[in-house]
Design a protein around this motif. Structure first.
Motif, PDB file in Angstrom:
ATOM      1  N   GLU A 174       0.834  -1.221   0.000  1.00  0.00           N
ATOM      2  CA  GLU A 174       0.000   0.000   0.000  1.00  0.00           C
ATOM      3  C   GLU A 174       0.868   1.270   0.000  1.00  0.00           C
ATOM      4  N   HIS A 175       2.036   1.216   0.680  1.00  0.00           N
ATOM      5  CA  HIS A 175       2.927   2.389   0.708  1.00  0.00           C
ATOM      6  C   HIS A 175       3.625   2.561  -0.639  1.00  0.00           C
ATOM      7  N   GLU A 176       4.062   1.416  -1.197  1.00  0.00           N
ATOM      8  CA  GLU A 176       4.728   1.475  -2.498  1.00  0.00           C
ATOM      9  C   GLU A 176       3.778   2.061  -3.535  1.00  0.00           C
ATOM     10  N   ARG A 177       2.542   1.604  -3.496  1.00  0.00           N
ATOM     11  CA  ARG A 177       1.583   2.066  -4.499  1.00  0.00           C
ATOM     12  C   ARG A 177       1.191   3.523  -4.277  1.00  0.00           C
ATOM     13  N   TYR A 178       1.189   3.960  -3.036  1.00  0.00           N
ATOM     14  CA  TYR A 178       0.919   5.374  -2.774  1.00  0.00           C
ATOM     15  C   TYR A 178       2.002   6.239  -3.431  1.00  0.00           C
ATOM     16  N   LEU A 179       3.254   5.839  -3.220  1.00  0.00           N
ATOM     17  CA  LEU A 179       4.366   6.622  -3.778  1.00  0.00           C
ATOM     18  C   LEU A 179       4.269   6.691  -5.301  1.00  0.00           C
ATOM     19  N   VAL A 180       3.972   5.560  -5.913  1.00  0.00           N
ATOM     20  CA  VAL A 180       3.961   5.495  -7.379  1.00  0.00           C
ATOM     21  C   VAL A 180       2.708   6.136  -7.972  1.00  0.00           C
ATOM     22  N   GLU A 181       1.553   5.768  -7.414  1.00  0.00           N
ATOM     23  CA  GLU A 181       0.295   6.142  -8.061  1.00  0.00           C
ATOM     24  C   GLU A 181      -0.211   7.512  -7.614  1.00  0.00           C
ATOM     25  N   LYS A 182       0.042   7.875  -6.357  1.00  0.00           N
ATOM     26  CA  LYS A 182      -0.506   9.142  -5.865  1.00  0.00           C
ATOM     27  C   LYS A 182       0.554  10.242  -5.840  1.00  0.00           C
ATOM     28  N   HIS A 183       1.742   9.917  -5.347  1.00  0.00           N
ATOM     29  CA  HIS A 183       2.717  10.984  -5.148  1.00  0.00           C
ATOM     30  C   HIS A 183       3.495  11.302  -6.432  1.00  0.00           C
ATOM     31  N   PHE A 184       4.227  10.313  -6.962  1.00  0.00           N
ATOM     32  CA  PHE A 184       5.067  10.607  -8.132  1.00  0.00           C
ATOM     33  C   PHE A 184       4.327  10.413  -9.445  1.00  0.00           C
ATOM     34  N   LYS A 185       3.329   9.564  -9.445  1.00  0.00           N
ATOM     35  CA  LYS A 185       2.565   9.231 -10.648  1.00  0.00           C
ATOM     36  C   LYS A 185       3.452   8.733 -11.781  1.00  0.00           C
ATOM     37  N   LYS A 186       4.475   8.001 -11.444  1.00  0.00           N
ATOM     38  CA  LYS A 186       5.311   7.308 -12.432  1.00  0.00           C
ATOM     39  C   LYS A 186       6.153   6.268 -11.699  1.00  0.00           C
ATOM     40  N   PRO A 187       6.822   5.364 -12.432  1.00  0.00           N
ATOM     41  CA  PRO A 187       7.639   4.363 -11.755  1.00  0.00           C
ATOM     42  C   PRO A 187       8.687   5.027 -10.849  1.00  0.00           C
ATOM     43  N   VAL A 188       8.958   4.377  -9.732  1.00  0.00           N
ATOM     44  CA  VAL A 188       9.871   4.941  -8.731  1.00  0.00           C
ATOM     45  C   VAL A 188      10.954   3.914  -8.408  1.00  0.00           C
ATOM     46  N   ILE A 189      12.199   4.370  -8.304  1.00  0.00           N
ATOM     47  CA  ILE A 189      13.260   3.498  -7.797  1.00  0.00           C
ATOM     48  C   ILE A 189      13.629   3.978  -6.400  1.00  0.00           C
ATOM     49  N   LEU A 190      13.411   3.114  -5.430  1.00  0.00           N
ATOM     50  CA  LEU A 190      13.758   3.409  -4.032  1.00  0.00           C
ATOM     51  C   LEU A 190      15.107   2.781  -3.725  1.00  0.00           C
ATOM     52  N   THR A 191      15.998   3.543  -3.107  1.00  0.00           N
ATOM     53  CA  THR A 191      17.335   3.008  -2.825  1.00  0.00           C
ATOM     54  C   THR A 191      17.689   3.140  -1.344  1.00  0.00           C
ATOM     55  N   ASP A 192      18.777   2.505  -0.974  1.00  0.00           N
ATOM     56  CA  ASP A 192      19.398   2.691   0.346  1.00  0.00           C
ATOM     57  C   ASP A 192      18.447   2.416   1.509  1.00  0.00           C
ATOM     58  N   TYR A 193      18.039   1.173   1.587  1.00  0.00           N
ATOM     59  CA  TYR A 193      17.120   0.723   2.639  1.00  0.00           C
ATOM     60  C   TYR A 193      17.894   0.436   3.931  1.00  0.00           C
ATOM     61  N   PRO A 194      17.204   0.449   5.076  1.00  0.00           N
ATOM     62  CA  PRO A 194      17.844   0.022   6.329  1.00  0.00           C
ATOM     63  C   PRO A 194      18.360  -1.405   6.184  1.00  0.00           C
ATOM     64  N   LYS A 195      19.520  -1.666   6.704  1.00  0.00           N
ATOM     65  CA  LYS A 195      20.129  -2.995   6.534  1.00  0.00           C
ATOM     66  C   LYS A 195      19.265  -4.095   7.144  1.00  0.00           C
ATOM     67  N   ASP A 196      18.531  -3.756   8.204  1.00  0.00           N
ATOM     68  CA  ASP A 196      17.788  -4.797   8.918  1.00  0.00           C
ATOM     69  C   ASP A 196      16.607  -5.364   8.142  1.00  0.00           C
ATOM     70  N   ILE A 197      16.167  -4.668   7.103  1.00  0.00           N
ATOM     71  CA  ILE A 197      15.028  -5.234   6.347  1.00  0.00           C
ATOM     72  C   ILE A 197      15.471  -5.768   4.987  1.00  0.00           C
ATOM     73  N   LYS A 198      16.791  -5.914   4.790  1.00  0.00           N
ATOM     74  CA  LYS A 198      17.264  -6.410   3.496  1.00  0.00           C
ATOM     75  C   LYS A 198      18.218  -7.595   3.659  1.00  0.00           C
ATOM     76  N   SER A 199      18.539  -8.246   2.545  1.00  0.00           N
ATOM     77  CA  SER A 199      19.302  -9.494   2.576  1.00  0.00           C
ATOM     78  C   SER A 199      20.783  -9.281   2.896  1.00  0.00           C
ATOM     79  N   PHE A 200      21.415 -10.378   3.297  1.00  0.00           N
ATOM     80  CA  PHE A 200      22.798 -10.317   3.807  1.00  0.00           C
ATOM     81  C   PHE A 200      23.828  -9.885   2.771  1.00  0.00           C
ATOM     82  N   TYR A 201      23.541 -10.104   1.496  1.00  0.00           N
ATOM     83  CA  TYR A 201      24.561  -9.879   0.465  1.00  0.00           C
ATOM     84  C   TYR A 201      24.637  -8.430  -0.012  1.00  0.00           C
ATOM     85  N   MET A 202      23.783  -7.561   0.511  1.00  0.00           N
ATOM     86  CA  MET A 202      23.757  -6.186  -0.005  1.00  0.00           C
ATOM     87  C   MET A 202      24.885  -5.353   0.611  1.00  0.00           C
ATOM     88  N   ARG A 203      25.445  -4.465  -0.197  1.00  0.00           N
ATOM     89  CA  ARG A 203      26.643  -3.729   0.233  1.00  0.00           C
ATOM     90  C   ARG A 203      26.302  -2.673   1.279  1.00  0.00           C
TER      91      ARG A 203
END
Ligand code: 4AD
Ligand code: MG
Length: 483
Positions: free
Chosen positions: A357-386
């Protein structure tokens, strides 16, 4: 004997006045005269006109929806509406009957009327013969072909990574076990646990959740590789966007950083969508109209502002928005949607995992186009990410699409051995068993990056369908493994 021509080619009209032969399945038979035949080569049927006075009545009776026929006759310009050419039948052959009397057992379930997608899912083995599913699976084919074409043109090597593995690439524990042990009487260890040493591979094995780790090994030799294969996740999420068996495309590139990774992903998505729009114009136009018809039943406020064609072109014509996770959290926290508690999951602050629901809000309501989100907190992502220099975030990227949410997940990889090892230890990932993976960091490590595209989510986007079960031939979801 006239050789068979595909209906798509007959419809081009350049065989006019010639004798042609087509073979296919009857869609309708009107007034004992007009057969609409489709052979899957096109969304359009060919009309074949039979002269009922000259045709054996038994044969006429067997021309019913679903029957397989071959017709031979002269191709002429059509007098009627709806088609430019038609075949004046001189010879007809019935290959296979289909019982059309619905009061009889085993009658053909696809009668010429609109059927619901839910009903068609129950007869997925026959749904290919409808306009909608014909269009979807031709588009799916084109997209798969376009992906190979894109990477081939860029000099990538296609790697076939294994389907049976002993590792969990995502570290999320959502795996299907592969075993030949007798479930009723498995061998046990001294401590009473199942002894997988006695299993087929001499260890515990599962279906792959991702080909990435093996892809990384190959990228450390070929520079640019990709995988395109089936992927399995035993996540019990019965949503319109999750499958237990789906197809994933995973490119992996040596010497790429996160920016290069994002640029490649955007270029690839635009390339394959453009290719499908070009090659499957009629199918996508049909699907666009289908969506408009479906939306007529919805209240005005819930209808989308753009039709499917406009949505695809809009995605091609705009640069994707690029923001960090931290910026996204600020946007979401400050949004009226959040303040008015319209999200099911309220965004309290930094660190929260984003729901669709948050992803779709950003894309459909806020930016109204595809969005690339970067630099997530390490705790919610996989071990191999830099790990980024802030020690809090990792060089991850998710690409979010309208109507879909996450379509791509990827990252720059942690190429520094010590940092990777310590991260794996923190996340309880056995470093000894993964020694082969760590070898790429021991011998000639280099910065590298890659991503995974969920193929069915791409097909959903391009066809405008809303349920992922409708864009894979035989969907596997919790409690459902028919066909
Ligand atoms: O974000 P995910 O889990 O990333 C990976 O698997 C990485 N190893 C990719 C990489 O960096 N090489 O999955 C990637 C994509 C998602 O963005 C989504 O589109 C799709 O795979 N996906 C699913 N599609 C259908 N059903 C599911 N259960 C899916 N899970 C992920
Ligand atoms: Mg992901």
């Amino acid at each position: 004997m006239t050789t068979r021509t595909k209906i798509k080619d007959v419809l081009k009209g350049n065989l006019i006045d010639q004798t042609v032969n087509v073979k296919g399945w009857v869609r309708t038979f009107r007034n004992n005269s007009f057969i609409a035949i489709n052979d899957g080569s096109s969304i359009n049927n060919i009309q074949a006109v039979v002269n009922f006075e000259n045709t054996n009545p038994d044969t006429l009776k067997r021309i019913t929806p679903g029957a397989c026929v071959g017709v031979t006759g002269k191709l002429v310009a059509s007098q009627g509406k709806g088609q430019t050419v038609e075949i004046i039948v001189s010879d007809i052959e019935i290959y296979g009957d289909a019982e059309s009397d619905v009061t009889k057992p085993n009658s053909y379930p696809l009668q010429p009327k609109a059927h619901s997608l839910e009903f068609l899912r129950e007869i997925a083995h026959l749904r290919f013969r409808t306009n909608t599913f014909g269009a979807i699976f031709r588009v799916r084919h084109t997209l798969a072909y376009a992906i190979h074409k894109f990477f081939n043109e860029k000099g990538f090597v296609y790697m076939h990574t294994p389907i049976i593995t002993s590792s969990d690439a995502e570290g999320a524990g959502e795996m299907f076990r592969v075993s030949t042990l007798d479930p009723k009487n498995p061998p046990l260890t001294e401590t009473g646990e199942i002894d997988y040493k006695q299993d087929f591979f001499g260890k515990s094995t599962n279906l792959t959740v991702s080909g990435q780790l093996e892809g990384e090994l190959a990228a450390m030799a070929f520079s640019d590789v990709y995988t395109f294969g089936p992927t399995f996740r035993a996540e019990n999420s019965n949503t319109a966007r999750h499958l237990a068996e789906f197809w994933m495309i995973e490119p992996e590139m040596a010497f790429y950083d996160l920016k290069d990774n994002m640029a490649l992903a955007e270029e690839m998505l635009k390339y394959v969508i453009t290719y499908a729009l070009d090659k499957n114009k009629e199918d996508i136009e049909f699907l666009s109209q289908r969506l408009l018809d479906e939306e007529k039943n919805k209240p005005q406020t819930e209808r989308s502002e753009l039709n499917l064609l406009e949505k695809l072109n809009f995605c091609l014509g705009n640069e994707f928005a690029k923001i960090t996770y931290t910026e996204a959290i600020d946007i979401l926290r400050e949004s009226n949607h959040n303040k008015k508690k319209k999200f099911q999951y309220i965004i309290e602050g930094w660190g929260a995992d984003l729901q669709s629901e948050h992803e779709r809000y950003l894309v459909e309501k806020h930016f109204k186009k595809p969005v690339i989100l970067t630099d997530y907190p390490k705790d919610i992502k996989s071990f191999y990410m830099r790990m980024n220099d802030d020690g809090k975030t990792v060089a991850a990227m998710d690409i979010l699409f309208p109507g879909i949410g996450e379509i791509i997940g990827g990252s720059q990889r942690e190429e520094r051995l010590e940092k990777l090892e310590s991260r794996m230890k923190d996340m309880h990932i056995p470093t000894e068993e993964m020694s082969w993976y760590l070898d790429t960091r021991r011998f000639g490590a280099c910065p590298h990056a890659g991503f995974g595209l969920g193929f069915e989510r791409l097909v959903l986007f391009v066809t405008g369908m809303t349920n992922i079960r409708d864009v894979i031939a035989f969907p596997r979801t919790p409690n459902n493994c028919e066909f």
